[in-house]
Design a protein around this motif. Structure first.
Motif, mmCIF file in Angstrom:
data_model
loop_
_atom_site.group_PDB
_atom_site.id
_atom_site.type_symbol
_atom_site.label_atom_id
_atom_site.label_comp_id
_atom_site.label_asym_id
_atom_site.label_seq_id
_atom_site.Cartn_x
_atom_site.Cartn_y
_atom_site.Cartn_z
ATOM 1 N N CYS A 138 0.823 -1.220 0.000
ATOM 2 C CA CYS A 138 0.000 0.000 0.000
ATOM 3 C C CYS A 138 0.855 1.267 0.000
ATOM 4 C CB CYS A 138 -0.931 0.021 1.207
ATOM 5 S SG CYS A 138 -2.246 -1.203 1.145
ATOM 6 N N LYS A 139 1.996 1.211 0.635
ATOM 7 C CA LYS A 139 2.853 2.404 0.751
ATOM 8 C C LYS A 139 3.329 2.904 -0.608
ATOM 9 C CE LYS A 139 4.629 1.077 5.291
ATOM 10 N NZ LYS A 139 5.833 0.587 6.030
ATOM 11 N N ARG A 140 3.361 2.000 -1.581
ATOM 12 C CA ARG A 140 3.870 2.356 -2.916
ATOM 13 C C ARG A 140 3.093 3.505 -3.537
ATOM 14 N NH1 ARG A 140 3.087 1.254 -8.142
ATOM 15 N NH2 ARG A 140 1.185 0.095 -7.748
ATOM 16 N N THR A 141 1.779 3.564 -3.297
ATOM 17 C CA THR A 141 0.964 4.591 -3.949
ATOM 18 C C THR A 141 0.546 5.707 -2.996
ATOM 19 O OG1 THR A 141 -1.030 3.275 -3.566
ATOM 20 C CG2 THR A 141 0.070 3.017 -5.709
ATOM 21 N N ALA A 142 1.045 5.672 -1.776
ATOM 22 C CA ALA A 142 0.690 6.717 -0.809
ATOM 23 C C ALA A 142 1.648 7.898 -0.949
ATOM 24 C CB ALA A 142 0.757 6.151 0.605
ATOM 25 N N ASN A 143 1.106 9.083 -0.799
ATOM 26 C CA ASN A 143 1.925 10.290 -0.854
ATOM 27 C C ASN A 143 2.861 10.318 0.354
ATOM 28 O OD1 ASN A 143 2.988 12.870 -0.770
ATOM 29 N ND2 ASN A 143 1.038 13.903 -1.189
ATOM 30 N N TRP B 241 -6.293 9.270 5.369
ATOM 31 C CA TRP B 241 -6.638 7.847 5.527
ATOM 32 C C TRP B 241 -7.993 7.679 6.209
ATOM 33 C CZ3 TRP B 241 -3.619 7.610 2.002
ATOM 34 C CH2 TRP B 241 -2.246 7.868 2.054
ATOM 35 N N ASP C 22 -10.366 -1.404 -1.316
ATOM 36 C CA ASP C 22 -10.098 0.030 -1.125
ATOM 37 C C ASP C 22 -10.167 0.395 0.356
ATOM 38 O OD1 ASP C 22 -9.839 0.307 -3.871
ATOM 39 O OD2 ASP C 22 -11.840 1.165 -4.153
ATOM 40 N N TYR D 98 -7.079 -0.857 2.004
ATOM 41 C CA TYR D 98 -5.941 0.014 1.688
ATOM 42 C C TYR D 98 -5.862 1.167 2.695
ATOM 43 C CZ TYR D 98 -3.254 3.693 -0.597
ATOM 44 O OH TYR D 98 -2.350 4.685 -0.863
ATOM 45 N N TYR D 99 -6.998 1.834 2.882
ATOM 46 C CA TYR D 99 -6.985 2.993 3.783
ATOM 47 C C TYR D 99 -6.771 2.577 5.231
ATOM 48 C CZ TYR D 99 -8.126 6.200 0.020
ATOM 49 O OH TYR D 99 -8.067 6.955 -1.127
#
Ligand SMILES: [Mg+2]
Length: 116
Positions: A10-15, A27, A63, A66-67
């Motif tokens: 998940c961290k890959r697409t988090a700002n 989140w 989804d 993910y959050y």
């Protein structure tokens, strides 16, 4: 895939540039928004005569997950321990599993009982 691998993915697409507070809001609102999307699918299937699209439901549940994973990351909590803590809580509250009439309620919890 296990919970902690999922959390890492998940961290890959988090700002990565969000402050703690910005991330907490992002989140938390994401959980609420995606839960709303899932609820909308259920509403349409239960009240509007639409067939539930399980693939779509699966994506919305992902989804939400993910959050949840990112909210845990922001708190420096690994997702596996979030899952285990929930299992432990429910095992203590419902030692015999589901039983009509509820489970054991603990007094002096420092948080509201969410009914799970
Ligand atoms: Mg969604």
């Amino acid at each position: 895939m296990n919970f902690n691998k999922f959390q890492e993915a998940c961290k890959r697409t988090a700002n990565p540039n969000l402050t703690y507070s910005e991330a907490a809001m992002n989140w938390a609102l994401g959980i609420a928004g995606e839960a709303g999307e899932y609820c909308e699918l259920i509403k349409k299937s239960e009240f509007h005569g639409k067939m539930l699209n399980k693939d779509h439901a699966k994506k919305e549940l992902g989804d939400i997950l993910y959050y949840v994973a990112m909210a845990a990351t922001n708190l420096s909590i690994d997702l596996e321990s979030v899952a285990q803590a929930n299992v432990d809580k429910l095992t203590a509250r419902y030692p015999e599993g589901f039983k009509s009439g509820g489970g054991i309620r603990h007094i002096n919890n420092d948080h509201e009982d969410d009914g799970c």
